[in-house]
Design an enzyme around this catalytic site. Structure first.
Site, PDB file in Angstrom:
ATOM      1  N   TYR A   1       0.840  -1.203   0.000  1.00 50.63           N
ATOM      2  CA  TYR A   1       0.000   0.000   0.000  1.00 50.63           C
ATOM      3  C   TYR A   1       0.876   1.254   0.000  1.00 50.63           C
ATOM      4  O   TYR A   1       0.615   2.202  -0.752  1.00 50.63           O
ATOM      5  CB  TYR A   1      -0.911   0.023   1.238  1.00 50.63           C
ATOM      6  CG  TYR A   1      -2.018  -1.001   1.219  1.00 50.63           C
ATOM      7  CD1 TYR A   1      -3.197  -0.770   0.511  1.00 50.63           C
ATOM      8  CD2 TYR A   1      -1.891  -2.198   1.919  1.00 50.63           C
ATOM      9  CE1 TYR A   1      -4.222  -1.720   0.503  1.00 50.63           C
ATOM     10  CE2 TYR A   1      -2.910  -3.147   1.912  1.00 50.63           C
ATOM     11  CZ  TYR A   1      -4.067  -2.897   1.197  1.00 50.63           C
ATOM     12  OH  TYR A   1      -5.079  -3.834   1.185  1.00 50.63           O
TER      13      TYR A   1
ATOM     14  N   ASN B   1     -13.270  -0.459  -4.878  1.00 50.40           N
ATOM     15  CA  ASN B   1     -13.097  -0.936  -6.249  1.00 50.40           C
ATOM     16  C   ASN B   1     -14.369  -1.653  -6.715  1.00 50.40           C
ATOM     17  O   ASN B   1     -14.714  -2.698  -6.180  1.00 50.40           O
ATOM     18  CB  ASN B   1     -11.888  -1.878  -6.301  1.00 50.40           C
ATOM     19  CG  ASN B   1     -11.705  -2.542  -7.640  1.00 50.40           C
ATOM     20  OD1 ASN B   1     -12.313  -2.183  -8.632  1.00 50.40           O
ATOM     21  ND2 ASN B   1     -10.853  -3.556  -7.661  1.00 50.40           N
TER      22      ASN B   1
ATOM     23  N   CYS C   1      -7.292  -5.362  -7.116  1.00 52.92           N
ATOM     24  CA  CYS C   1      -6.969  -4.786  -5.813  1.00 52.92           C
ATOM     25  C   CYS C   1      -6.403  -5.844  -4.865  1.00 52.92           C
ATOM     26  O   CYS C   1      -5.751  -5.497  -3.876  1.00 52.92           O
ATOM     27  CB  CYS C   1      -8.179  -4.093  -5.204  1.00 52.92           C
ATOM     28  SG  CYS C   1      -9.650  -5.119  -5.076  1.00 52.92           S
ATOM     29  N   HIS C   2      -6.614  -7.120  -5.183  1.00 52.22           N
ATOM     30  CA  HIS C   2      -6.045  -8.188  -4.360  1.00 52.22           C
ATOM     31  C   HIS C   2      -4.520  -8.219  -4.439  1.00 52.22           C
ATOM     32  O   HIS C   2      -3.877  -8.866  -3.626  1.00 52.22           O
ATOM     33  CB  HIS C   2      -6.633  -9.554  -4.763  1.00 52.22           C
ATOM     34  CG  HIS C   2      -6.369  -9.950  -6.172  1.00 52.22           C
ATOM     35  ND1 HIS C   2      -7.171  -9.525  -7.225  1.00 52.22           N
ATOM     36  CD2 HIS C   2      -5.401 -10.720  -6.724  1.00 52.22           C
ATOM     37  CE1 HIS C   2      -6.702 -10.030  -8.353  1.00 52.22           C
ATOM     38  NE2 HIS C   2      -5.626 -10.757  -8.073  1.00 52.22           N
TER      39      HIS C   2
ATOM     40  N   GLU D   1      -2.708 -17.023  -8.709  1.00 51.83           N
ATOM     41  CA  GLU D   1      -1.708 -16.351  -9.540  1.00 51.83           C
ATOM     42  C   GLU D   1      -0.280 -16.793  -9.226  1.00 51.83           C
ATOM     43  O   GLU D   1       0.662 -16.325  -9.861  1.00 51.83           O
ATOM     44  CB  GLU D   1      -1.837 -14.822  -9.380  1.00 51.83           C
ATOM     45  CG  GLU D   1      -3.152 -14.291  -9.907  1.00 51.83           C
ATOM     46  CD  GLU D   1      -3.256 -12.780  -9.823  1.00 51.83           C
ATOM     47  OE1 GLU D   1      -2.242 -12.105  -9.524  1.00 51.83           O
ATOM     48  OE2 GLU D   1      -4.356 -12.259 -10.076  1.00 51.83           O
TER      49      GLU D   1
END
Length: 150
Positions: free
Chosen positions: A87, A108, A116-117, A145
């Site tokens: 962040y 979002n 945003c993850h 991912e």
């Protein structure tokens, strides 16, 4: 506004289209939706993402938000698949503060498509997530991912 609900590994999602653009993805199922070409393509791209066959989305997007939120969401789309930013790092890039970045992530309207993850806390922990099941959903997306940490 057209919408289509789909099943996904992270729960049911409802995709909303307005004026030929994807405007939101909500957690949960809404009965009575109708498939449009864009919603069918969004469903297909999401299915391929969840199957590990797609890393990026190519859809016309129109998320509603403030100018600052849209800047944050644009920056989120530049975070590569399988990677994350803190962040604070994103805040420094945008000339803001980490809490403001977290607030924009929490608002979002297009989770997964606007990733945003892929934003984590300063110590590398996952931080928060506004999606259904919170951190468990964020962890599932990052695991999908192949995220190994920052």
């Amino acid at each position: 506004m057209s919408y289509l609900s789909i099943h996904s590994p992270i729960g049911d999602l409802t995709l909303f289209e307005e004026d030929g653009k994807l405007v939101s993805i909500d957690w949960g199922w809404v009965d009575g939706g109708a498939e449009t070409p864009l919603l069918a393509e969004a469903r297909s791209q999401l299915e391929h993402y969840f199957d590990g066959q797609r890393q990026d989305f190519d859809l016309p997007l129109a998320p509603a938000g403030t100018a600052f939120q849209r800047r944050v969401w644009d920056a989120l789309q530049r975070i590569p698949y399988g990677q994350a930013l803190r962040y604070g790092d994103l805040a420094a890039e945008l000339g803001s503060g980490p809490r403001a970045i977290g607030g924009a992530c929490g608002r979002n309207p297009l989770p997964v498509v606007i990733p945003c993850h892929r934003v984590v806390a300063a110590d590398g922990s996952l931080g928060g997530y506004s999606g259904v099941d919170g951190i468990d959903t964020k962890r599932a997306l990052l695991d999908l991912e192949g995220f190994k940490g920052v």
